[in-house]
Design an enzyme around this catalytic site. Structure first.
Site, mmCIF file in Angstrom:
data_model
loop_
_atom_site.group_PDB
_atom_site.id
_atom_site.type_symbol
_atom_site.label_atom_id
_atom_site.label_comp_id
_atom_site.label_asym_id
_atom_site.label_seq_id
_atom_site.Cartn_x
_atom_site.Cartn_y
_atom_site.Cartn_z
ATOM 1 N N HIS A 363 0.812 -1.214 0.000
ATOM 2 C CA HIS A 363 0.000 0.000 0.000
ATOM 3 C C HIS A 363 0.843 1.260 0.000
ATOM 4 C CE1 HIS A 363 -3.263 -2.812 0.642
ATOM 5 N NE2 HIS A 363 -3.941 -1.898 -0.019
ATOM 6 N N CYS A 676 -10.524 -2.097 -10.772
ATOM 7 C CA CYS A 676 -9.857 -0.967 -10.120
ATOM 8 C C CYS A 676 -8.490 -1.321 -9.516
ATOM 9 C CB CYS A 676 -10.747 -0.363 -9.045
ATOM 10 S SG CYS A 676 -11.022 -1.453 -7.645
HETATM 11 C C1 PEP Z 1 -7.186 -4.421 -5.038
HETATM 12 O O1 PEP Z 1 -6.975 -5.333 -4.243
HETATM 13 O O2 PEP Z 1 -7.030 -4.517 -6.273
HETATM 14 C C2 PEP Z 1 -7.642 -3.113 -4.553
HETATM 15 C C3 PEP Z 1 -8.009 -2.166 -5.383
HETATM 16 O O3 PEP Z 1 -7.614 -2.913 -3.215
HETATM 17 P P1 PEP Z 1 -6.269 -2.618 -2.387
HETATM 18 O O4 PEP Z 1 -5.141 -2.491 -3.366
HETATM 19 O O5 PEP Z 1 -6.492 -1.369 -1.618
HETATM 20 O O6 PEP Z 1 -6.161 -3.835 -1.543
#
Ligand code: PEP
Ligand code: MG
Length: 746
Positions: A363, A676
């Site tokens: 993240h 996404c």
């Molecule tokens: C994903 O897992 O693709 C997502 C958009 O959520 P995150 O990256 O915040 O886990």
């Protein structure tokens, strides 16, 4: 510690200090050091070996071995007794060197005549710099007192090596931290930037490792420890730090800070001639060496507490520290690793980031990508080599960082920055054009966001709304749980900035690598597959309820889109939706306006949901594929583990087939679907996703231009044929086929 040795050791350091002060030449200093040690310790031989490069040690000075061997004799890390001392970072003490494990005969030194060997690692904060060796003809083991004295000297040598005291003509070693160095890492966020190093954990520079006056130094040490203790007491009594886990950590710190043996060892070092700072570092070096060798998780944690305490103490003693206020003008953050919360604290001011570890799927990387800050990960060794303020170039396009670059590299790099700026201008020129392929397929490109700072990008990037608003980022930037009113005000600002375009708010997705400082961390063996996201939301619904209320209030009678993260089965969606229904009910009763149009979606991030019953697809208002998590679970490859992550390409036919099935199921049930994950923002991946049937993609704002630029130049049905042919040919990834085809499209 017997009085005699204390005095001996101090006397030895006193002699060393005098000799070093009368010499300004690196080799001369080294020669004097070995001469003084051999004399003081009454050994025939004393030698200093320093690292020439990462795994080669070089004999740099000797008293007793053949002088011709100096700068000629070299050994690999782990080779011979010297190499063994350096590798294990432990003292090797033997009365019978020729028969000791690993002994290597080096004829050029004439050392076979010496029976006893004692090697002491020269190390600074876990960084191995060399080995100090004494040898004698008489077969004897060196006593603990003698070894202690050698360790004290080794500490001084380490500090002086770090300060560059042994470089210069004839020394054949270049000064540390002065040469240009290139680090080849991995690409995590494209772009290029030039700036100055800003260390996340700055190195404390100890300029005077030998004390002038032990009494003064002892007082400085004790005063600093007192300040440290008072600081910890204040932290503990501060009402703001009420979290019991945090309290436990501080209590453990206080226990260490009050530990008599820790202080006593440092006091003994000072009495034996070290300055207060050098004594703290000596202890810290020992912990770090042990830390790197300990397999016990509990011990590692305790030792890292001690490491942190030592850092605090050093900052108190030297007045040096890390403070965002000390950022240089164009700060490039250099760190071993960094969590998303810490990165958010530094904010968008950073011009680039270089990490020793890190991962494309973490993240922190997502935050850097959202801000379009060039990021290089896996740049091994950079946090040890870089100094605050060093010039550094971050080449996110190639995953390279140039530290202290020479003029040629700098010139070429500036050309590259100019070229990238021109490309950016091209993207800006199509900002208001549709993302429509040559064969007339129109896509909706939205942006991912999570912070107020992201909002201006809504306008600048040409995004059609926010396809993913990561609400947890707001929770990560704080040190306490935000209140409902605050959240509601924030969400309302987001909706205002979106000017009527859709914003898909994702409810809190914590757990895995997103750890809130004010919430009890979970001790789970597999946090990514553990108690996270909607699992936490459903088991402890307090925060989820508060968040849903805040969202409804922010909508203030307008439309609202909410999606739940990490839904693995239909039932979880139903339970989450029931929370939403209850929140609506409550708000109605309180007389607050309800959203004119409420859409409740689910993020598809585990393969299981792709096989959910039709009833799920019919009930859910929309599905958003979280490709980052979905891919890690599809291939069973940790998104944060670079070693396994890279083995599996997103464009692998099996994964594409799976995505295609999801699109088909959504289409068959009339469920809107979008993608996404980070892949949506990579032009080739975005193109393939479009060819597999996705018509809505959400990505970091800076990707919208490049993705749109590519989509507008292609015929999507041709892309699909290329993909189908590649799959039929049995390719492991369709990437090569698509890339080859693209070459002829421009
Ligand atoms: C994903 O897992 O693709 C997502 C958009 O959520 P995150 O990256 O915040 O886990
Ligand atoms: Mg996810």
């Amino acid at each position: 510690m017997p009085e005699r040795i204390e005095t001996e050791s101090r006397k030895l350091l006193g002699r060393l200090r005098k000799a070093l002060a009368t010499s300004s030449e690196g080799q001369d200093r080294l020669d004097k050091v070995v001469n003084i040690i051999a004399l003081s310790m009454q050994t025939e031989v004393c030698s200093i070996y320093l690292f020439r490069d990462e795994d080669t040690l070089e004999l740099c000075a000797t008293e007793g071995l053949k002088p011709e061997a100096v700068h000629q004799t070299r050994m690999k890390l782990g080779e011979g007794l010297v190499g063994r001392t350096a590798r294990t970072r432990r003292v090797v003490n033997t009365a019978d060197a020729p028969n000791a494990k690993g002994f290597r005969y080096m004829p050029e030194t004439g050392e076979e005549r010496y029976s006893s060997f004692c090697g002491v690692p020269v190390q600074r904060l876990g960084d191995a710099l060399g080995v100090l060796v004494v040898q004698s003809k008489a077969a004897r083991e060196f006593s603990p007192d003698e070894i202690y004295a050698l360790e004290i000297v080794a500490m001084v040598l380490a500090e002086m090596t770090e300060l560059g005291a042994f470089v210069g003509e004839g020394a054949a070693l270049s000064a540390r931290h002065t040469q240009p160095v290139m680090f080849k890492g991995s690409i995590a966020q494209e772009g290029a930037s030039e700036g100055q190093v800003f260390l996340h954990e700055p190195r404390v520079v100890v300029t005077n490792p030998i004390s002038d006056d032990p009494d003064v130094e002892l007082q400085r040490l004790r005063d600093a420890v007192d300040t440290l203790r008072v600081g910890l007491d204040d932290l503990l009594s501060d009402n703001k730090n009420t979290d019991s886990e945090q309290k436990k950590v501080f209590e453990a710190y206080r226990m260490f800070a009050n530990s008599r043996s820790w202080l006593a060892r440092m006091e003994a070092d000072v009495e034996n001639g070290l300055s207060a700072e050098a004594a703290v570092e000596k202890e810290q070096s020992l912990f770090r060496a042990r830390l790197s060798q300990s397999g016990d998780a509990y011990m590692r944690e305790r030792m890292s507490d001690l490491d942190d305490l030592s850092n605090r103490l050093l900052r108190i003693l030297t007045g040096q520290g890390s403070d965002a206020a000390d950022m240089p003008e164009n700060p490039i953050l250099v760190a071993r690793n960094i969590g998303p919360g810490e990165l958010l604290e530094y904010g968008k001011a950073l011009k680039g980031i270089v990490l020793e570890d890190g991962s494309v799927g973490s993240h922190a990387t997502i935050v850097a990508r959202a801000w379009a800050i060039p990021l290089v990960i896996n740049a091994k060794g950079i946090s040890r080599e870089a100094l605050n303020g060093d010039t550094i170039l971050v080449d996110g396009e190639q995953g390279i960082a140039h530290l202290r670059p020479d003029e040629t590299v700098q010139g070429a790099f500036r050309d590259k920055i100019a070229m990238l700026t021109r490309a950016q201008e091209r993207y800006t020129s199509i900002r208001d054009q549709p993302a429509q392929t040559k064969d007339g397929v129109k896509l909706s490109l939205q942006m991912n966001a999570g912070l107020i700072a992201d909002l201006p990008s809504l306008e600048g990037s040409g995004a059609e709304g926010v396809g993913l608003f990561r609400t947890e980022l707001q929770f990560l930037v704080r040190n306490q749980m935000p209140r409902r009113a605050e959240l509601s005000a924030l969400y309302s600002r987001v909706l205002t900035a979106a000017k009527g375009q859709r914003v898909a708010f994702r409810t809190l997705d914590i757990g895995s690598d997103k750890v809130l400082s004010y919430m009890k961390p979970n001790d789970e063996p597999n946090p990514a597959m553990g108690w996270r996201a909607i699992r936490v939301g459903l088991d402890k619904p307090g925060v989820l309820r508060m968040q849903l209320q805040a969202l409804i209030r922010a909508a203030n009678g307008g439309p609202l889109s909410v999606m739940f993260p990490f839904i693995a089965q239909y039932d979880e969606f139903r339970a989450a939706k029931a929370e939403m229904d209850k929140a609506m009910d409550r708000e109605r009763k309180l007389g607050h306006p309800l959203p004119s149009d409420l859409k409740v979606g689910a993020m598809l991030e585990t393969p299981s949901l792709g096989f959910a019953p039709d009833a799920f697809f019919k009930e859910v208002d929309f599905v958003s594929v979280g490709g980052n998590d979905l891919k890690q679970f599809f291939f069973a490859a940790d998104r944060e583990n670079e070693r396994v992550r890279k083995r599996y390409d997103t464009l692998n036919p099996a994964f594409l087939q799976f995505l295609c099935n999801i699109v088909d199921r959504c289409n068959a049930n009339g469920t809107p679907i979008s993608f996404c994950g980070e892949d949506a923002g990579r032009p080739v991946e975005a193109l393939v996703l479009a060819a597999m049937g996705f018509r809505s993609l959400s990505m970091r704002p800076a990707s919208i231009g490049p993705v749109k630029h590519l989509l507008r130049r292609v015929d999507l049905s041709e892309v699909r044929s290329v993909i189908d042919a590649s799959i039929a040919a049995g390719d492991q990834s369709v990437r090569r086929a698509v890339a080859d085809w693209l070459v002829y499209q421009v």
